[in-house]
Scaffold this active site. Structure first.
Site, mmCIF file in Angstrom:
data_model
loop_
_atom_site.group_PDB
_atom_site.id
_atom_site.type_symbol
_atom_site.label_atom_id
_atom_site.label_comp_id
_atom_site.label_asym_id
_atom_site.label_seq_id
_atom_site.Cartn_x
_atom_site.Cartn_y
_atom_site.Cartn_z
ATOM 1 N N ASP A 274 -0.467 4.964 0.992
ATOM 2 C CA ASP A 274 -0.782 5.868 2.108
ATOM 3 C C ASP A 274 -0.731 5.139 3.449
ATOM 4 O O ASP A 274 -1.428 4.157 3.660
ATOM 5 C CB ASP A 274 -2.181 6.475 1.911
ATOM 6 C CG ASP A 274 -2.253 7.282 0.630
ATOM 7 O OD1 ASP A 274 -1.208 7.819 0.215
ATOM 8 O OD2 ASP A 274 -3.346 7.356 0.043
ATOM 9 N N ASP B 260 -2.382 -0.671 5.874
ATOM 10 C CA ASP B 260 -2.725 -0.169 7.209
ATOM 11 C C ASP B 260 -4.226 -0.242 7.475
ATOM 12 O O ASP B 260 -4.643 -0.076 8.613
ATOM 13 C CB ASP B 260 -2.224 1.275 7.399
ATOM 14 C CG ASP B 260 -2.864 2.241 6.427
ATOM 15 O OD1 ASP B 260 -2.968 1.898 5.234
ATOM 16 O OD2 ASP B 260 -3.268 3.340 6.853
ATOM 17 N N ASP C 42 0.835 -1.203 0.000
ATOM 18 C CA ASP C 42 0.000 0.000 0.000
ATOM 19 C C ASP C 42 0.877 1.264 0.000
ATOM 20 O O ASP C 42 2.045 1.203 0.398
ATOM 21 C CB ASP C 42 -0.866 -0.057 1.270
ATOM 22 C CG ASP C 42 -1.747 1.141 1.461
ATOM 23 O OD1 ASP C 42 -2.200 1.718 0.453
ATOM 24 O OD2 ASP C 42 -2.007 1.496 2.636
HETATM 25 MG MG LIG Z 1 -3.166 2.931 3.378
#
Ligand SMILES: [Mg+2]
Length: 175
Positions: A10, A133, A8
């Site tokens: 961000d 996340d 990922d």
């Molecule tokens: Mg993310």
């Protein structure tokens, strides 16, 4: 055949948390620390509502986000053993597509364009491993998950956790 990893952007490669704090201070004059945000959701992280989406829709937000500490070196290291894909759900903020691509070219020029996946919903992703996340991406993933620590996921324990890129290497690097 190498195992594949979807990484990922961000909150994993890009330190958006630090960037939100910087922009919030710049625009609203209030200074937060990462500790202040622990356990909050993205929607209620800051007193001024809607600013996360506002910043994410702003020109230059994604282009100027700082790189997560240790990310460049770690991804280079993982590339020796794994097939690395950068996977970002970028469709919600269309202007972010060009900025994210330019950002990757600047900091991760060793990732070729064929390995960059900008999508809407990550449930289509079928790599062996996912580093992310957000629970919304990890919970439905069929392969092995690794949750990269962020203020909004500190209270969840149902995925293997990595607090930083050194821990990712400790978990995945020794195989
Ligand atoms: Mg993310």
């Amino acid at each position: 055949m190498k195992k594949s990893i979807a990484i990922d952007m961000d909150g994993v490669l890009a330190d958006v948390e630090a960037h939100f704090i910087t922009w919030y201070h710049r625009d609203y004059g209030q200074k937060f620390t990462k500790k202040d945000l622990l356990g909050k959701t993205e929607e209620n992280a800051f007193p001024k509502k809607g600013m996360v989406k506002k910043f994410a829709s702003s020109e230059n937000f994604f282009r100027s986000v700082p790189v997560m500490k240790g990310a460049i070196e770690a991804v280079k290291e993982l590339q020796k053993t794994y097939d690395i894909y950068i996977v970002s759900a970028a469709m919600e903020f269309p202007q972010s597509l060009v900025e994210k691509r330019a950002w990757l070219d600047q900091y991760f020029p060793f990732i070729e364009w064929k390995k960059i996946i900008f999508c809407g919903d990550k449930s289509i992703i079928n790599t062996d491993i996912m580093i992310d996340d957000h629970l919304k991406n990890l919970d439905h993933f069929k392969g092995e998950t690794l949750m990269f620590s962020a203020f909004h996921n500190v209270n969840f324990t149902h995925h293997k956790r990595a607090d930083n890129w050194q821990e990712v290497l400790n978990i995945l690097g020794s195989r």
